[in-house]
Design an enzyme around this catalytic site. Structure first.
Site, PDB file in Angstrom:
ATOM      1  N   LEU A  55      21.819  22.702  20.321  1.00 26.75           N
ATOM      2  CA  LEU A  55      20.906  23.800  19.829  1.00 26.75           C
ATOM      3  C   LEU A  55      21.159  24.569  21.041  1.00 26.75           C
ATOM      4  O   LEU A  55      20.910  24.090  21.967  1.00 26.75           O
ATOM      5  CB  LEU A  55      19.514  23.310  19.386  1.00 26.75           C
ATOM      6  CG  LEU A  55      19.491  22.438  17.975  1.00 26.75           C
ATOM      7  CD1 LEU A  55      18.136  22.352  17.725  1.00 26.75           C
ATOM      8  CD2 LEU A  55      20.014  23.301  16.802  1.00 26.75           C
ATOM      9  N   ASP A  56      21.288  25.804  21.061  1.00 29.47           N
ATOM     10  CA  ASP A  56      21.212  26.645  21.890  1.00 29.47           C
ATOM     11  C   ASP A  56      19.840  26.593  22.540  1.00 29.47           C
ATOM     12  O   ASP A  56      18.705  26.256  22.005  1.00 29.47           O
ATOM     13  CB  ASP A  56      21.340  28.132  21.532  1.00 29.47           C
ATOM     14  CG  ASP A  56      22.681  28.557  21.130  1.00 29.47           C
ATOM     15  OD1 ASP A  56      23.789  27.889  21.506  1.00 29.47           O
ATOM     16  OD2 ASP A  56      22.955  29.375  20.342  1.00 29.47           O
ATOM     17  N   THR A  57      19.481  26.862  23.946  1.00 33.61           N
ATOM     18  CA  THR A  57      18.380  26.835  24.520  1.00 33.61           C
ATOM     19  C   THR A  57      17.345  27.686  23.887  1.00 33.61           C
ATOM     20  O   THR A  57      16.282  26.987  23.621  1.00 33.61           O
ATOM     21  CB  THR A  57      18.428  27.513  25.948  1.00 33.61           C
ATOM     22  OG1 THR A  57      19.478  26.697  26.758  1.00 33.61           O
ATOM     23  CG2 THR A  57      16.983  27.372  27.050  1.00 33.61           C
ATOM     24  N   THR A  59      16.923  28.308  20.702  1.00 27.57           N
ATOM     25  CA  THR A  59      16.887  27.832  19.401  1.00 27.57           C
ATOM     26  C   THR A  59      15.859  26.802  19.162  1.00 27.57           C
ATOM     27  O   THR A  59      15.976  25.677  19.982  1.00 27.57           O
ATOM     28  CB  THR A  59      18.076  27.374  18.716  1.00 27.57           C
ATOM     29  OG1 THR A  59      19.055  28.417  18.758  1.00 27.57           O
ATOM     30  CG2 THR A  59      18.008  27.048  17.233  1.00 27.57           C
ATOM     31  N   ARG A 157      24.659  33.294  15.476  1.00 28.85           N
ATOM     32  CA  ARG A 157      24.262  34.623  16.301  1.00 28.85           C
ATOM     33  C   ARG A 157      25.739  35.555  16.044  1.00 28.85           C
ATOM     34  O   ARG A 157      25.071  36.766  15.975  1.00 28.85           O
ATOM     35  CB  ARG A 157      24.226  34.155  17.605  1.00 28.85           C
ATOM     36  CG  ARG A 157      23.033  33.365  17.940  1.00 28.85           C
ATOM     37  CD  ARG A 157      22.918  32.592  19.170  1.00 28.85           C
ATOM     38  NE  ARG A 157      22.938  33.673  20.421  1.00 28.85           N
ATOM     39  CZ  ARG A 157      22.708  33.299  21.531  1.00 28.85           C
ATOM     40  NH1 ARG A 157      22.909  32.011  22.157  1.00 28.85           N
ATOM     41  NH2 ARG A 157      22.705  34.497  22.732  1.00 28.85           N
TER      42      ARG A 157
END
Length: 229
Positions: A55-57, A59, A157
């Site tokens: 997961l992106d930072t 998110t 995104r």
């Protein structure tokens, strides 16, 4: 530092509610990360659990971890074979005219000295498919349910920007970074079937910073799926 909530636990799997702004791996410039706290997630086991996906930072939400090497191998295969269902809720920086649809835009990675790396929609990129549904709108912000079929880097995104015409609220890479303290994307649900066992299934509630900016969402709704052939 706040405690990480466990959403699902059994002998081979954990699903945690990853806080927003907490990277999974230690950043090059240093700082806190999930790696610093992984030992506390052993919960009586001898091995550290291992994140199965990313997961992106920014998110928040459902992150699956494997508690042993055999489970990690099987879980990785489930992701590669697209057997895992992941649902997200995002806040889009604009009001959408349509109610639902499917975005099929291939993605490719580019980089430059000025802006670093990012993903772009490109015909020669890797195929990426995201189903979406409008949940509500308020003050120029739309709450959208996303169900990605594929798991490309930054998929939701860039699909929001290139497919819906608006970036996610607060996104500093694909948008202006304004309107929110972070990229407003939340991994709401995760479902992974398992042969001979009950599925791994977890749901993460919307965090407080999300709720403050989020248009009203119906208590019950159907997640977007692939249209019938």
């Amino acid at each position: 530092m706040s405690e990480i909530e466990i959403l699902f636990e059994d002998g081979e799997a954990l699903v945690i509610d990853k806080p927003a702004r907490l990277p999974i791996e230690t950043p090059r410039k240093g700082g806190p990360s999930l790696e610093d706290r992984i030992e506390t997630l052993r919960l009586g086991f001898q091995r550290d659990p291992v994140p199965v996906h990313r997961l992106d930072t920014d998110t928040s939400g459902c992150l699956l971890l494997a508690r042993n090497p055999k489970a990690l191998k099987r879980f990785n295969a489930a992701f590669e074979n697209r057997e895992v269902t992941k649902h997200y809720i995002g806040l889009v920086a604009g009001e959408l005219s349509e109610d639902e649809g499917t975005i099929a835009l291939s993605l490719s990675k580019i980089s430059s000295a000025e802006k670093g790396w990012r993903m772009i929609a490109a015909k020669k990129g890797k195929p990426a498919v995201t189903h979406w549904k409008k949940l509500g709108a308020k003050d120029g912000v739309t709450a959208v349910a996303f169900t990605p079929e594929t798991g490309r880097t930054h998929q939701i995104r860039i699909h929001a920007l290139a497919g819906l015409g608006f970036p996610l609220l607060g996104d500093p890479v694909y948008g202006s970074g304004k309107g929110a303290p972070r990229t407003m994307l939340h991994a709401s649900h995760l479902i992974m079937p398992r042969e001979g066992k009950d599925p791994v299934e977890a749901a993460a509630p919307l965090p407080a910073d999300f709720m403050r900016l989020c248009p009203e969402i119906p208590d019950v709704f159907e997640w977007p799926t692939a249209p019938e052939a």
